[in-house]
Scaffold this motif. Structure first.
Motif, PDB file in Angstrom:
ATOM      1  N   GLY A  22       0.656  -1.259  -0.072  1.00  0.00           N
ATOM      2  CA  GLY A  22       0.086   0.009   0.012  1.00  0.00           C
ATOM      3  C   GLY A  22       0.735   1.172   0.088  1.00  0.00           C
ATOM      4  O   GLY A  22       0.563   2.083  -0.540  1.00  0.00           O
ATOM      5  N   VAL A  23       1.836   1.257   0.781  1.00  0.00           N
ATOM      6  CA  VAL A  23       2.803   2.310   0.850  1.00  0.00           C
ATOM      7  C   VAL A  23       3.767   2.547  -0.532  1.00  0.00           C
ATOM      8  O   VAL A  23       3.745   3.659  -0.989  1.00  0.00           O
ATOM      9  N   LEU A  24       3.995   1.437  -1.010  1.00  0.00           N
ATOM     10  CA  LEU A  24       4.575   1.686  -2.509  1.00  0.00           C
ATOM     11  C   LEU A  24       3.524   1.760  -3.647  1.00  0.00           C
ATOM     12  O   LEU A  24       3.814   1.946  -4.846  1.00  0.00           O
ATOM     13  N   GLY A  25       2.102   1.904  -3.580  1.00  0.00           N
ATOM     14  CA  GLY A  25       1.076   2.264  -4.546  1.00  0.00           C
ATOM     15  C   GLY A  25       0.628   0.828  -5.281  1.00  0.00           C
ATOM     16  O   GLY A  25       0.030   1.239  -6.392  1.00  0.00           O
ATOM     17  N   LEU A  26       1.145  -0.174  -4.506  1.00  0.00           N
ATOM     18  CA  LEU A  26       0.708  -1.545  -5.536  1.00  0.00           C
ATOM     19  C   LEU A  26      -0.767  -2.022  -4.840  1.00  0.00           C
ATOM     20  O   LEU A  26      -0.782  -2.881  -4.054  1.00  0.00           O
ATOM     21  N   ARG A  27      -1.808  -1.456  -5.086  1.00  0.00           N
ATOM     22  CA  ARG A  27      -3.055  -1.505  -4.565  1.00  0.00           C
ATOM     23  C   ARG A  27      -3.834  -2.852  -4.853  1.00  0.00           C
ATOM     24  O   ARG A  27      -4.499  -3.255  -4.008  1.00  0.00           O
ATOM     25  N   GLY A  28      -3.429  -3.365  -5.899  1.00  0.00           N
ATOM     26  CA  GLY A  28      -3.812  -4.739  -6.366  1.00  0.00           C
ATOM     27  C   GLY A  28      -3.407  -5.654  -5.311  1.00  0.00           C
ATOM     28  O   GLY A  28      -4.145  -6.747  -5.144  1.00  0.00           O
ATOM     29  N   ILE A  29      -1.931  -5.675  -5.076  1.00  0.00           N
ATOM     30  CA  ILE A  29      -1.249  -6.591  -4.229  1.00  0.00           C
ATOM     31  C   ILE A  29      -1.816  -6.372  -2.961  1.00  0.00           C
ATOM     32  O   ILE A  29      -1.949  -7.421  -2.266  1.00  0.00           O
ATOM     33  N   ALA A  30      -1.974  -5.362  -2.484  1.00  0.00           N
ATOM     34  CA  ALA A  30      -2.382  -4.970  -0.899  1.00  0.00           C
ATOM     35  C   ALA A  30      -3.554  -5.456  -0.777  1.00  0.00           C
ATOM     36  O   ALA A  30      -3.972  -6.009   0.232  1.00  0.00           O
ATOM     37  N   GLY A  31      -4.720  -5.191  -1.633  1.00  0.00           N
ATOM     38  CA  GLY A  31      -5.825  -5.698  -1.685  1.00  0.00           C
ATOM     39  C   GLY A  31      -6.107  -7.207  -1.427  1.00  0.00           C
ATOM     40  O   GLY A  31      -6.621  -7.790  -0.360  1.00  0.00           O
ATOM     41  N   VAL A  32      -5.385  -8.005  -2.508  1.00  0.00           N
ATOM     42  CA  VAL A  32      -5.372  -9.384  -2.254  1.00  0.00           C
ATOM     43  C   VAL A  32      -4.620  -9.841  -0.988  1.00  0.00           C
ATOM     44  O   VAL A  32      -5.355 -10.958  -0.224  1.00  0.00           O
ATOM     45  N   SER A  33      -3.694  -9.227  -0.662  1.00  0.00           N
ATOM     46  CA  SER A  33      -2.926  -9.845   0.591  1.00  0.00           C
ATOM     47  C   SER A  33      -3.602  -9.698   1.731  1.00  0.00           C
ATOM     48  O   SER A  33      -3.909 -10.325   2.627  1.00  0.00           O
ATOM     49  N   MET A  34      -4.349  -8.477   1.811  1.00  0.00           N
ATOM     50  CA  MET A  34      -5.239  -8.298   2.776  1.00  0.00           C
ATOM     51  C   MET A  34      -6.336  -9.154   3.041  1.00  0.00           C
ATOM     52  O   MET A  34      -6.829  -9.629   4.180  1.00  0.00           O
ATOM     53  N   GLU A  35      -7.216  -9.371   1.847  1.00  0.00           N
ATOM     54  CA  GLU A  35      -8.253 -10.286   1.927  1.00  0.00           C
ATOM     55  C   GLU A  35      -7.769 -11.787   2.375  1.00  0.00           C
ATOM     56  O   GLU A  35      -8.562 -12.504   3.169  1.00  0.00           O
TER      57      GLU A  35
END
Length: 54
Positions: A22-35
């Protein structure tokens, strides 16, 4: 092995990955890993309750 807390550890690691992504701006990876982390926390809670009952 099922009740050893591996789900909680994996959830913590995936949460950290989501924060960094999320800090690096990779919203797709952040969303998947949070899910996935959320699912692991739910599994951990269910297994912990089952372990307490048994």
């Amino acid at each position: 092995m099922l009740f050893s807390g591996d789900f909680l550890w994996a959830a913590i690691v995936l949460f950290a990955v989501a924060i960094v992504a999320g800090v690096l701006g990779l919203r797709g990876i952040a969303g998947v890993s949070m899910e996935i982390a959320r699912i692991f926390v739910i599994i951990f809670i269910v297994l912990a309750v089952i372990a307490l009952i048994l």
